[in-house]
Design a protein around this motif. Structure first.
Motif, PDB file in Angstrom:
ATOM      1  N   VAL A   9     -85.560  69.556 111.636  1.00  0.00           N
ATOM      2  CA  VAL A   9     -86.369  69.042 110.440  1.00  0.00           C
ATOM      3  C   VAL A   9     -86.883  68.283 110.274  1.00  0.00           C
ATOM      4  CG1 VAL A   9     -85.886  66.773 109.629  1.00  0.00           C
ATOM      5  CG2 VAL A   9     -83.711  67.123 109.501  1.00  0.00           C
ATOM      6  N   ASN A  10     -88.467  68.538 109.092  1.00  0.00           N
ATOM      7  CA  ASN A  10     -90.194  68.324 109.361  1.00  0.00           C
ATOM      8  C   ASN A  10     -89.812  66.535 108.525  1.00  0.00           C
ATOM      9  OD1 ASN A  10     -92.125  67.857 108.634  1.00  0.00           O
ATOM     10  ND2 ASN A  10     -92.729  69.713 108.314  1.00  0.00           N
ATOM     11  N   PRO A  11     -89.740  65.478 109.408  1.00  0.00           N
ATOM     12  CA  PRO A  11     -89.844  64.694 108.386  1.00  0.00           C
ATOM     13  C   PRO A  11     -90.993  64.060 107.649  1.00  0.00           C
ATOM     14  CG  PRO A  11     -89.995  64.039 110.824  1.00  0.00           C
ATOM     15  CD  PRO A  11     -90.416  65.528 110.578  1.00  0.00           C
ATOM     16  N   GLY A  64     -83.967  71.292 107.815  1.00  0.00           N
ATOM     17  CA  GLY A  64     -84.637  70.780 106.373  1.00  0.00           C
ATOM     18  C   GLY A  64     -86.187  70.659 106.916  1.00  0.00           C
ATOM     19  N   GLY A  65     -87.086  71.001 105.230  1.00  0.00           N
ATOM     20  CA  GLY A  65     -88.381  70.837 105.818  1.00  0.00           C
ATOM     21  C   GLY A  65     -88.913  72.452 104.453  1.00  0.00           C
ATOM     22  N   GLY A  66     -90.198  72.517 104.318  1.00  0.00           N
ATOM     23  CA  GLY A  66     -91.130  73.257 103.580  1.00  0.00           C
ATOM     24  C   GLY A  66     -90.696  74.941 103.989  1.00  0.00           C
ATOM     25  N   SER A  91     -92.029  69.767  99.692  1.00  0.00           N
ATOM     26  CA  SER A  91     -92.361  69.746  98.205  1.00  0.00           C
ATOM     27  C   SER A  91     -92.362  71.071  97.162  1.00  0.00           C
ATOM     28  CB  SER A  91     -94.210  70.057  97.668  1.00  0.00           C
ATOM     29  OG  SER A  91     -95.109  68.959  98.956  1.00  0.00           O
ATOM     30  N   ALA A  92     -91.971  72.202  97.515  1.00  0.00           N
ATOM     31  CA  ALA A  92     -92.322  73.119  96.582  1.00  0.00           C
ATOM     32  C   ALA A  92     -90.996  73.798  96.796  1.00  0.00           C
ATOM     33  CB  ALA A  92     -92.944  73.695  96.595  1.00  0.00           C
ATOM     34  N   ASN A  93     -90.742  73.997  98.205  1.00  0.00           N
ATOM     35  CA  ASN A  93     -89.919  75.088  98.875  1.00  0.00           C
ATOM     36  C   ASN A  93     -89.285  76.648  97.909  1.00  0.00           C
ATOM     37  OD1 ASN A  93     -88.290  72.845 100.411  1.00  0.00           O
ATOM     38  ND2 ASN A  93     -88.358  72.098  98.534  1.00  0.00           N
TER      39      ASN A  93
HETATM   40  N1  ATP Z   1     -93.430  64.698 112.455  1.00  0.00           N
HETATM   41  C1  ATP Z   1     -95.062  65.491 111.674  1.00  0.00           C
HETATM   42  N2  ATP Z   1     -95.820  64.587 111.004  1.00  0.00           N
HETATM   43  C2  ATP Z   1     -96.613  65.158 110.271  1.00  0.00           C
HETATM   44  N3  ATP Z   1     -96.613  66.403 110.648  1.00  0.00           N
HETATM   45  C3  ATP Z   1     -95.897  67.509 110.478  1.00  0.00           C
HETATM   46  C4  ATP Z   1     -94.336  66.529 111.116  1.00  0.00           C
HETATM   47  N4  ATP Z   1     -93.864  67.609 111.181  1.00  0.00           N
HETATM   48  C5  ATP Z   1     -94.888  68.967 110.491  1.00  0.00           C
HETATM   49  N5  ATP Z   1     -95.795  68.874 110.248  1.00  0.00           N
HETATM   50  C6  ATP Z   1     -96.312  69.650 109.394  1.00  0.00           C
HETATM   51  O1  ATP Z   1     -95.300  69.526 108.626  1.00  0.00           O
HETATM   52  C7  ATP Z   1     -96.018  71.139 107.829  1.00  0.00           C
HETATM   53  C8  ATP Z   1     -95.357  71.868 107.454  1.00  0.00           C
HETATM   54  O2  ATP Z   1     -94.709  71.044 105.708  1.00  0.00           O
HETATM   55  P1  ATP Z   1     -93.637  71.955 105.075  1.00  0.00           P
HETATM   56  O3  ATP Z   1     -94.440  73.273 104.471  1.00  0.00           O
HETATM   57  O4  ATP Z   1     -92.291  72.582 105.118  1.00  0.00           O
HETATM   58  O5  ATP Z   1     -93.454  71.036 104.064  1.00  0.00           O
HETATM   59  P2  ATP Z   1     -94.124  71.136 102.245  1.00  0.00           P
HETATM   60  O6  ATP Z   1     -93.456  71.616 101.480  1.00  0.00           O
HETATM   61  O7  ATP Z   1     -95.608  71.844 102.518  1.00  0.00           O
HETATM   62  O8  ATP Z   1     -93.995  69.649 101.846  1.00  0.00           O
HETATM   63  P3  ATP Z   1     -95.386  68.433 102.362  1.00  0.00           P
HETATM   64  O9  ATP Z   1     -96.483  69.517 101.470  1.00  0.00           O
HETATM   65  O10 ATP Z   1     -94.915  67.444 101.814  1.00  0.00           O
HETATM   66  O11 ATP Z   1     -95.997  68.334 103.442  1.00  0.00           O
HETATM   67  C9  ATP Z   1     -97.337  71.733 108.765  1.00  0.00           C
HETATM   68  O12 ATP Z   1     -98.410  71.074 107.960  1.00  0.00           O
HETATM   69  C10 ATP Z   1     -96.590  70.874 110.154  1.00  0.00           C
HETATM   70  O13 ATP Z   1     -98.039  70.680 111.087  1.00  0.00           O
END
Ligand code: ATP
Length: 291
Positions: A9-11, A64-66, A91-93
């Protein structure tokens, strides 16, 4: 005996509220799995996760993340014989959308239906790409988004509008082995998947399991061509637009002459002057939902 599953899970991804409750609900709805939850920190997650993946013979990895989180997990899974199901918390998945998984409930449905298969992975200058990478407009947009402090789709759309008015074409040399040619494009997309997470279909004929990817150069000029492009992306009809050029290949070398911003699966990559892309030797087992 229960199946072993790891729930990464990416919080930080996306802006979905109550993620912890959703994670708990998903676990409750998968009683045949013994699920361990592992949260990313943003610091050396790939290295830490590789160790966790080596501790147990996991059968299922829920992510659970993007797209960025899925890319990180896919890289850490190298050499592991297990399947991945995305849980769209980003955000976009984009990847999850290509797999027909648009909500966490869809992730559960795909697990219940058991539909999964080995899909192609791209190797991009030695990095893994599952879904899409692109130069130009969208990558620039993502860079601005990463540099800003707002998350979620409204911030993405706001930046998109701002980038639209700053747009200029970039020059690329496309070397497919048999032929080298120069193209000017506001956006050059390398697509394993078909769609962006917004649902915009950039690669209507693409398949993730055919051993090929598409190179799509887009160079719309003026408002009318932007409208035609937007219509084509929504209606899944880009054939016939003379400002869109597409190649289907298993490898390509690109020269990024004007240093266009570049991203792989939504993660910005610096210093992408020469980019080599090929269908990787390894595949990844992904759950999906038939639409
Ligand atoms: N606990 C955390 N705190 C801050 N950044 C994190 C954490 N865990 C992962 N990340 C960062 O999240 C990023 C990946 O995010 P992901 O692409 O899955 O989501 P997203 O769709 O981009 O959503 P968002 O735009 O909200 O980040 C990577 O750059 C990673 O380093």
């Amino acid at each position: 005996m229960k199946h072993s599953a790891l729930f990464v899970v990416n919080p930080f991804s996306g802006d979905l509220p109550h993620k912890d409750e959703i994670v708990r609900s998903i676990c409750d709805q998968l009683p045949s799995y013994d699920i361990r939850i592992w949260k990313t920190t943003g610091e050396q997650d790939k290295e830490k996760l590789s160790k966790v993946l080596g501790e147990v013979s996991w059968e299922l990895i829920l992510v659970g993340g993007g797209d960025g989180t899925i890319k990180m997990v896919a890289e850490a899974m190298e050499g592991k014989d297990c399947c991945l199901v995305p849980v769209p918390f980003g955000s976009a998945n984009g990847l999850a959308t290509c797999l027909g998984i648009e909500s966490w409930e869809d992730s559960l449905k795909s697990l219940a239906s058991g539909t999964r298969k080995p899909m192609d992975l791209l190797e991009v200058n030695g990095q893994v790409c599952l879904h899409l990478c692109d130069f130009g407009f969208n990558a620039d947009l993502i860079r601005k988004f990463e540099e800003g402090h707002e998350r979620g789709m409204p911030a993405y759309l706001k930046n998109s509008l701002a980038s639209f008015f700053e747009l200029k074409p970039y020059r690329f040399e496309v070397n497919t082995g048999a032929k080298k040619e120069w193209v000017s494009a506001k956006m050059l997309v390398i697509a394993n998947g078909t769609k962006y997470g917004t649902g915009a279909t950039i690669n209507p004929h693409g398949r993730m399991d055919d051993g090929l990817f598409e190179i799509i150069a887009l160079n719309p000029e003026g408002m009318q061509e932007w409208v035609e492009l937007t219509y084509g992306l929504v209606k899944k009809e880009l054939d016939g637009l003379d400002f869109v050029q597409t190649w289907s290949r298993s490898s390509v070398r690109l020269l990024n002459a004007d240093d266009a911003p570049f991203h792989i699966d939504g993660e910005p990559v610096a210093g992408a002057e020469s980019v080599e892309i090929r269908i990787g030797k390894r595949k990844i087992c992904l759950y999906y939902l038939d639409s």
